[in-house]
Design a protein around this motif. Structure first.
Motif, PDB file in Angstrom:
ATOM      1  N   MET A   1       3.860   3.332   6.576  1.00 17.84           N
ATOM      2  CA  MET A   1       2.722   4.160   6.207  1.00 17.84           C
ATOM      3  C   MET A   1       1.599   3.322   5.596  1.00 17.84           C
ATOM      4  O   MET A   1       0.493   3.804   5.497  1.00 17.84           O
ATOM      5  CB  MET A   1       3.142   5.252   5.226  1.00 17.84           C
ATOM      6  CG  MET A   1       3.991   6.373   5.815  1.00 17.84           C
ATOM      7  SD  MET A   1       3.159   7.378   7.026  1.00 17.84           S
ATOM      8  CE  MET A   1       2.000   8.278   6.057  1.00 17.84           C
ATOM      9  N   ASN A   2       1.878   2.087   5.200  1.00 17.07           N
ATOM     10  CA  ASN A   2       0.833   1.258   4.596  1.00 17.07           C
ATOM     11  C   ASN A   2      -0.306   0.962   5.558  1.00 17.07           C
ATOM     12  O   ASN A   2      -1.422   0.712   5.138  1.00 17.07           O
ATOM     13  CB  ASN A   2       1.413  -0.067   4.098  1.00 17.07           C
ATOM     14  CG  ASN A   2       2.260   0.128   2.871  1.00 17.07           C
ATOM     15  OD1 ASN A   2       2.115   1.112   2.166  1.00 17.07           O
ATOM     16  ND2 ASN A   2       3.154  -0.803   2.623  1.00 17.07           N
ATOM     17  N   PHE A   3      -0.034   0.981   6.851  1.00 14.64           N
ATOM     18  CA  PHE A   3      -1.046   0.641   7.839  1.00 14.64           C
ATOM     19  C   PHE A   3      -1.889   1.827   8.280  1.00 14.64           C
ATOM     20  O   PHE A   3      -2.842   1.669   9.030  1.00 14.64           O
ATOM     21  CB  PHE A   3      -0.389  -0.004   9.061  1.00 14.64           C
ATOM     22  CG  PHE A   3       0.333  -1.268   8.725  1.00 14.64           C
ATOM     23  CD1 PHE A   3      -0.371  -2.417   8.368  1.00 14.64           C
ATOM     24  CD2 PHE A   3       1.708  -1.315   8.727  1.00 14.64           C
ATOM     25  CE1 PHE A   3       0.294  -3.592   8.049  1.00 14.64           C
ATOM     26  CE2 PHE A   3       2.383  -2.470   8.411  1.00 14.64           C
ATOM     27  CZ  PHE A   3       1.681  -3.619   8.064  1.00 14.64           C
ATOM     28  N   PHE A   4      -1.519   3.015   7.856  1.00 12.33           N
ATOM     29  CA  PHE A   4      -2.222   4.221   8.290  1.00 12.33           C
ATOM     30  C   PHE A   4      -3.199   4.704   7.235  1.00 12.33           C
ATOM     31  O   PHE A   4      -2.950   4.592   6.037  1.00 12.33           O
ATOM     32  CB  PHE A   4      -1.224   5.348   8.590  1.00 12.33           C
ATOM     33  CG  PHE A   4      -0.317   5.044   9.739  1.00 12.33           C
ATOM     34  CD1 PHE A   4      -0.772   5.130  11.044  1.00 12.33           C
ATOM     35  CD2 PHE A   4       0.998   4.661   9.521  1.00 12.33           C
ATOM     36  CE1 PHE A   4       0.058   4.838  12.105  1.00 12.33           C
ATOM     37  CE2 PHE A   4       1.836   4.373  10.577  1.00 12.33           C
ATOM     38  CZ  PHE A   4       1.370   4.459  11.867  1.00 12.33           C
ATOM     39  N   ASP A   5      -4.299   5.278   7.712  1.00 19.27           N
ATOM     40  CA  ASP A   5      -5.272   5.875   6.804  1.00 19.27           C
ATOM     41  C   ASP A   5      -4.910   7.307   6.461  1.00 19.27           C
ATOM     42  O   ASP A   5      -5.294   7.814   5.416  1.00 19.27           O
ATOM     43  CB  ASP A   5      -6.670   5.864   7.436  1.00 19.27           C
ATOM     44  CG  ASP A   5      -7.235   4.459   7.528  1.00 19.27           C
ATOM     45  OD1 ASP A   5      -6.903   3.633   6.650  1.00 19.27           O
ATOM     46  OD2 ASP A   5      -7.987   4.183   8.473  1.00 19.27           O
ATOM     47  N   ALA A   6      -4.186   7.961   7.351  1.00 21.76           N
ATOM     48  CA  ALA A   6      -3.809   9.357   7.127  1.00 21.76           C
ATOM     49  C   ALA A   6      -2.466   9.618   7.795  1.00 21.76           C
ATOM     50  O   ALA A   6      -2.090   8.956   8.756  1.00 21.76           O
ATOM     51  CB  ALA A   6      -4.867  10.290   7.707  1.00 21.76           C
ATOM     52  N   GLY A   7      -1.749  10.591   7.257  1.00 18.49           N
ATOM     53  CA  GLY A   7      -0.468  10.970   7.843  1.00 18.49           C
ATOM     54  C   GLY A   7      -0.182  12.433   7.585  1.00 18.49           C
ATOM     55  O   GLY A   7      -0.575  12.985   6.557  1.00 18.49           O
ATOM     56  N   ILE A   8       0.499  13.057   8.540  1.00 20.24           N
ATOM     57  CA  ILE A   8       0.888  14.454   8.384  1.00 20.24           C
ATOM     58  C   ILE A   8       2.385  14.576   8.647  1.00 20.24           C
ATOM     59  O   ILE A   8       3.000  13.697   9.248  1.00 20.24           O
ATOM     60  CB  ILE A   8       0.130  15.403   9.343  1.00 20.24           C
ATOM     61  CG1 ILE A   8       0.452  15.069  10.802  1.00 20.24           C
ATOM     62  CG2 ILE A   8      -1.360  15.375   9.076  1.00 20.24           C
ATOM     63  CD1 ILE A   8       0.009  16.136  11.777  1.00 20.24           C
ATOM     64  N   ALA A   9       2.947  15.664   8.180  1.00 21.19           N
ATOM     65  CA  ALA A   9       4.343  15.988   8.456  1.00 21.19           C
ATOM     66  C   ALA A   9       4.384  17.415   8.972  1.00 21.19           C
ATOM     67  O   ALA A   9       3.612  18.277   8.526  1.00 21.19           O
ATOM     68  CB  ALA A   9       5.185  15.863   7.189  1.00 21.19           C
TER      69      ALA A   9
END
Length: 136
Positions: A1-9
């Protein structure tokens, strides 16, 4: 997740297997609007061979989580011990209960440490007993 600007579940609602909710789990820039207090609720619908997410409402995540208490935890542990007594593998138990295989393994270990035994209603037979029943 460190490489992503946004995340959803995307989670499955405990109220219905047709309901899914979407929650923001990471927001590097911008607003975190759907963090658990408010999540987007969708209904799964099959139309012309395609699965669609139909927007229902914005709701609280807590309303769609399985409510845990000591009784449900004890029931889960007993169910897992009963399934294990039926000579089911961890993966088979996981598929049947919806828990992840690692969770099944951890819960079975906990149940054994707490002294859980298979309930009387579980038909447990040794290999020799099963062969004898088959031959009769």
């Amino acid at each position: 997740m460190n490489f992503f600007d946004a995340g959803i579940a995307i989670g499955q609602s405990a109220k219905s297997s047709e309901l899914r909710y979407v929650k923001q789990v990471k927001v590097r820039t911008g607003l975190n609007k759907y963090d658990g207090e408010k999540v987007l609720l969708f209904k799964l619908k099959q139309e012309q061979g395609y699965t669609q997410f139909i927007y229902e409402d914005t709701v609280s995540e807590a309303d769609h989580l399985r409510q845990k208490n000591a009784l449900t935890e004890a029931e889960d542990l007993q169910e897992l011990i009963d399934l294990q007594a039926q000579n089911k593998t961890v993966r088979e138990i996981a598929a049947e209960t919806g828990f992840a295989p690692t969770t099944v393994h951890r819960k079975i270990k906990k149940a054994l440490e707490l002294g859980y035994k298979p309930s009387c209603s579980v038909p447990f037979h040794s290999g020799a007993e099963q062969a004898e029943q088959f031959n009769n």
